[in-house]
Motif scaffolding. Structure first.
Motif, mmCIF file in Angstrom:
data_model
loop_
_atom_site.group_PDB
_atom_site.id
_atom_site.type_symbol
_atom_site.label_atom_id
_atom_site.label_comp_id
_atom_site.label_asym_id
_atom_site.label_seq_id
_atom_site.Cartn_x
_atom_site.Cartn_y
_atom_site.Cartn_z
ATOM 1 N N MET A 1 0.855 -1.191 -0.058
ATOM 2 C CA MET A 1 0.007 -0.050 0.155
ATOM 3 C C MET A 1 0.957 1.182 0.138
ATOM 4 O O MET A 1 1.696 1.235 0.880
ATOM 5 C CB MET A 1 -0.887 0.157 1.135
ATOM 6 N N LYS A 2 0.575 2.169 -1.019
ATOM 7 C CA LYS A 2 1.189 3.538 -0.993
ATOM 8 C C LYS A 2 0.539 4.525 -0.163
ATOM 9 O O LYS A 2 -0.610 4.702 -0.671
ATOM 10 C CB LYS A 2 1.454 3.704 -2.366
ATOM 11 N N GLN A 3 0.800 5.454 0.589
ATOM 12 C CA GLN A 3 0.503 6.588 1.062
ATOM 13 C C GLN A 3 -0.066 7.570 -0.071
ATOM 14 O O GLN A 3 0.765 8.008 -0.922
ATOM 15 C CB GLN A 3 1.198 7.306 2.076
ATOM 16 N N MET A 4 -1.039 8.067 0.007
ATOM 17 C CA MET A 4 -1.734 9.025 -1.018
ATOM 18 C C MET A 4 -2.177 10.500 -0.343
ATOM 19 O O MET A 4 -2.344 10.515 1.087
ATOM 20 C CB MET A 4 -2.853 8.496 -1.676
ATOM 21 N N GLU A 5 -1.847 11.314 -1.081
ATOM 22 C CA GLU A 5 -2.287 12.989 -0.525
ATOM 23 C C GLU A 5 -3.644 13.351 -1.513
ATOM 24 O O GLU A 5 -3.378 12.850 -2.667
ATOM 25 C CB GLU A 5 -1.318 13.795 -0.865
ATOM 26 N N VAL A 6 -4.509 13.920 -1.196
ATOM 27 C CA VAL A 6 -5.656 14.596 -1.761
ATOM 28 C C VAL A 6 -5.080 15.707 -2.479
ATOM 29 O O VAL A 6 -4.854 16.870 -1.897
ATOM 30 C CB VAL A 6 -6.965 14.755 -0.807
ATOM 31 N N VAL A 7 -5.185 15.889 -3.743
ATOM 32 C CA VAL A 7 -4.672 17.369 -4.346
ATOM 33 C C VAL A 7 -5.785 17.833 -4.554
ATOM 34 O O VAL A 7 -5.884 19.256 -3.965
ATOM 35 C CB VAL A 7 -4.100 16.739 -5.997
ATOM 36 N N GLY A 8 -7.182 17.361 -4.759
ATOM 37 C CA GLY A 8 -8.460 18.208 -4.778
ATOM 38 C C GLY A 8 -9.461 17.611 -5.874
ATOM 39 O O GLY A 8 -9.338 16.373 -6.288
ATOM 40 N N VAL A 9 -10.620 18.193 -5.976
ATOM 41 C CA VAL A 9 -11.498 17.681 -6.654
ATOM 42 C C VAL A 9 -11.751 18.981 -7.940
ATOM 43 O O VAL A 9 -11.265 20.092 -7.862
ATOM 44 C CB VAL A 9 -12.817 17.897 -6.078
ATOM 45 N N ARG A 10 -12.077 18.328 -9.215
ATOM 46 C CA ARG A 10 -12.378 19.242 -10.346
ATOM 47 C C ARG A 10 -13.595 18.623 -10.890
ATOM 48 O O ARG A 10 -13.803 17.584 -10.841
ATOM 49 C CB ARG A 10 -11.244 19.642 -11.124
ATOM 50 N N VAL A 11 -14.215 19.344 -11.904
ATOM 51 C CA VAL A 11 -15.010 18.782 -12.848
ATOM 52 C C VAL A 11 -14.412 18.437 -14.375
ATOM 53 O O VAL A 11 -13.947 19.255 -14.915
ATOM 54 C CB VAL A 11 -16.235 19.821 -12.979
ATOM 55 N N GLU A 12 -14.559 17.262 -14.708
ATOM 56 C CA GLU A 12 -14.133 16.825 -15.922
ATOM 57 C C GLU A 12 -15.063 17.305 -17.182
ATOM 58 O O GLU A 12 -16.379 17.134 -17.013
ATOM 59 C CB GLU A 12 -13.904 15.296 -16.152
ATOM 60 N N MET A 13 -14.544 18.142 -18.036
ATOM 61 C CA MET A 13 -15.237 18.300 -19.079
ATOM 62 C C MET A 13 -15.135 17.723 -20.502
ATOM 63 O O MET A 13 -14.018 17.004 -20.598
ATOM 64 C CB MET A 13 -15.054 19.983 -19.506
ATOM 65 N N PRO A 14 -16.117 17.301 -21.398
ATOM 66 C CA PRO A 14 -16.874 18.145 -21.398
ATOM 67 C C PRO A 14 -18.322 17.040 -20.660
ATOM 68 O O PRO A 14 -19.538 17.521 -20.809
ATOM 69 C CB PRO A 14 -17.553 17.876 -23.047
ATOM 70 N N SER A 15 -18.073 16.015 -19.847
ATOM 71 C CA SER A 15 -18.916 15.038 -19.360
ATOM 72 C C SER A 15 -19.631 15.517 -18.103
ATOM 73 O O SER A 15 -20.631 15.131 -17.585
ATOM 74 C CB SER A 15 -18.199 13.976 -19.038
ATOM 75 N N ASN A 16 -18.938 16.748 -17.563
ATOM 76 C CA ASN A 16 -19.351 17.444 -16.166
ATOM 77 C C ASN A 16 -19.332 16.608 -15.119
ATOM 78 O O ASN A 16 -20.187 16.620 -14.233
ATOM 79 C CB ASN A 16 -20.591 18.122 -16.497
ATOM 80 N N GLN A 17 -18.310 15.568 -15.137
ATOM 81 C CA GLN A 17 -18.228 14.433 -14.203
ATOM 82 C C GLN A 17 -17.210 14.770 -13.208
ATOM 83 O O GLN A 17 -15.986 15.058 -13.639
ATOM 84 C CB GLN A 17 -17.837 13.183 -14.725
ATOM 85 N N PRO A 18 -17.544 15.114 -11.792
ATOM 86 C CA PRO A 18 -16.374 15.458 -10.740
ATOM 87 C C PRO A 18 -15.365 14.192 -10.985
ATOM 88 O O PRO A 18 -15.619 12.890 -10.654
ATOM 89 C CB PRO A 18 -17.141 15.530 -9.599
ATOM 90 N N ILE A 19 -14.192 14.711 -10.446
ATOM 91 C CA ILE A 19 -13.090 13.862 -9.890
ATOM 92 C C ILE A 19 -12.496 14.159 -8.802
ATOM 93 O O ILE A 19 -12.116 15.246 -8.541
ATOM 94 C CB ILE A 19 -12.187 13.418 -10.986
ATOM 95 N N VAL A 20 -11.972 13.123 -8.147
ATOM 96 C CA VAL A 20 -10.963 13.481 -6.995
ATOM 97 C C VAL A 20 -9.612 13.166 -7.669
ATOM 98 O O VAL A 20 -9.493 11.969 -8.041
ATOM 99 C CB VAL A 20 -11.300 12.917 -5.709
ATOM 100 N N LEU A 21 -8.456 14.016 -7.331
ATOM 101 C CA LEU A 21 -7.191 13.608 -7.803
ATOM 102 C C LEU A 21 -6.236 13.308 -6.460
ATOM 103 O O LEU A 21 -6.188 14.254 -5.829
ATOM 104 C CB LEU A 21 -6.503 14.662 -8.636
ATOM 105 N N LEU A 22 -5.801 12.119 -6.544
ATOM 106 C CA LEU A 22 -4.808 11.580 -5.295
ATOM 107 C C LEU A 22 -3.353 11.763 -5.891
ATOM 108 O O LEU A 22 -3.169 11.407 -7.255
ATOM 109 C CB LEU A 22 -5.177 10.312 -4.596
ATOM 110 N N LYS A 23 -2.419 12.023 -5.142
ATOM 111 C CA LYS A 23 -1.131 11.982 -5.448
ATOM 112 C C LYS A 23 -0.268 11.092 -4.474
ATOM 113 O O LYS A 23 -0.381 10.875 -3.313
ATOM 114 C CB LYS A 23 -0.223 13.186 -5.437
ATOM 115 N N GLU A 24 0.477 10.255 -5.101
ATOM 116 C CA GLU A 24 1.470 9.137 -4.330
ATOM 117 C C GLU A 24 2.282 9.872 -3.394
ATOM 118 O O GLU A 24 2.940 10.800 -4.112
ATOM 119 C CB GLU A 24 2.056 8.157 -5.166
ATOM 120 N N SER A 25 2.342 9.901 -2.103
ATOM 121 C CA SER A 25 3.247 10.465 -1.340
ATOM 122 C C SER A 25 4.755 10.044 -1.863
ATOM 123 O O SER A 25 4.838 8.837 -1.859
ATOM 124 C CB SER A 25 3.046 10.214 0.195
ATOM 125 N N GLY A 26 5.450 11.123 -1.925
ATOM 126 C CA GLY A 26 7.256 10.687 -2.252
ATOM 127 C C GLY A 26 7.018 10.207 -3.642
ATOM 128 O O GLY A 26 8.300 9.703 -3.989
#
Length: 157
Positions: A1-26
């Motif tokens: 298992m790898k530790q993750m950080e929450v980068v944030g959320v955004r709305v993907e266009m053109p589908s208008n679908q929200p995503i949450v983006l995580l980044k691998e720590s280190g």
């Protein structure tokens, strides 16, 4: 298992679908997870420190855990099957409960729990962004700094 950080959320266009983006720590891998608008709002609220007048579902869950004297220790994003991510909530009393990653992340942000992703999940769905492409990630972070929960529609009641 790898530790993750929450980068944030955004709305993907053109589908208008929200995503949450995580980044691998280190590391240099990012994990995008498509989520619902309600969960996107809950994550954005937690990241921005927005305190609703009445507890939303994830706030209520945190308050119930506090009342019961149980802590959320970790969120483990364990699998990706047929395009659907799976997660487990790991509690201080040893109990583990299956949950959607979006709800798990919203709760982790409210409780300070650590978020992890399985190596196999990262290998299948992770996106490596080398250092020379970090300016694109910085643009994404600037976007996140300027987005508001209202951008995801009605926040709920």
């Amino acid at each position: 298992m790898k530790q993750m950080e929450v980068v944030g959320v955004r709305v993907e266009m053109p589908s208008n679908q929200p995503i949450v983006l995580l980044k691998e720590s280190g590391g240099d891998r990012y994990l995008p997870i498509w989520i619902g608008a309600v969960e996107a709002t809950a994550i954005a609220f937690a990241q921005q420190g927005v305190l609703p007048a009445r507890p939303l579902t994830h706030d209520l869950f945190r308050d119930v855990l506090d009342a019961l004297g149980v802590q959320l220790r970790a969120v483990n994003i364990t699998a990706l099957r047929e395009g659907i991510f799976f997660a487990d909530l790991v509690f201080s009393n040893g109990v583990e409960v299956s949950a959607r990653p979006s709800d798990s992340i919203a709760l982790a942000l409210r409780t300070g729990a650590t978020i992890f992703a399985g190596e196999d999940v990262l290998e299948e769905a992770g996106v490596a962004i080398p250092d020379e492409q970090e300016d694109e990630v910085e643009k994404f972070r600037e976007f996140l700094d300027n987005i508001t929960p209202e951008d995801f529609g009605r926040a709920g009641s």
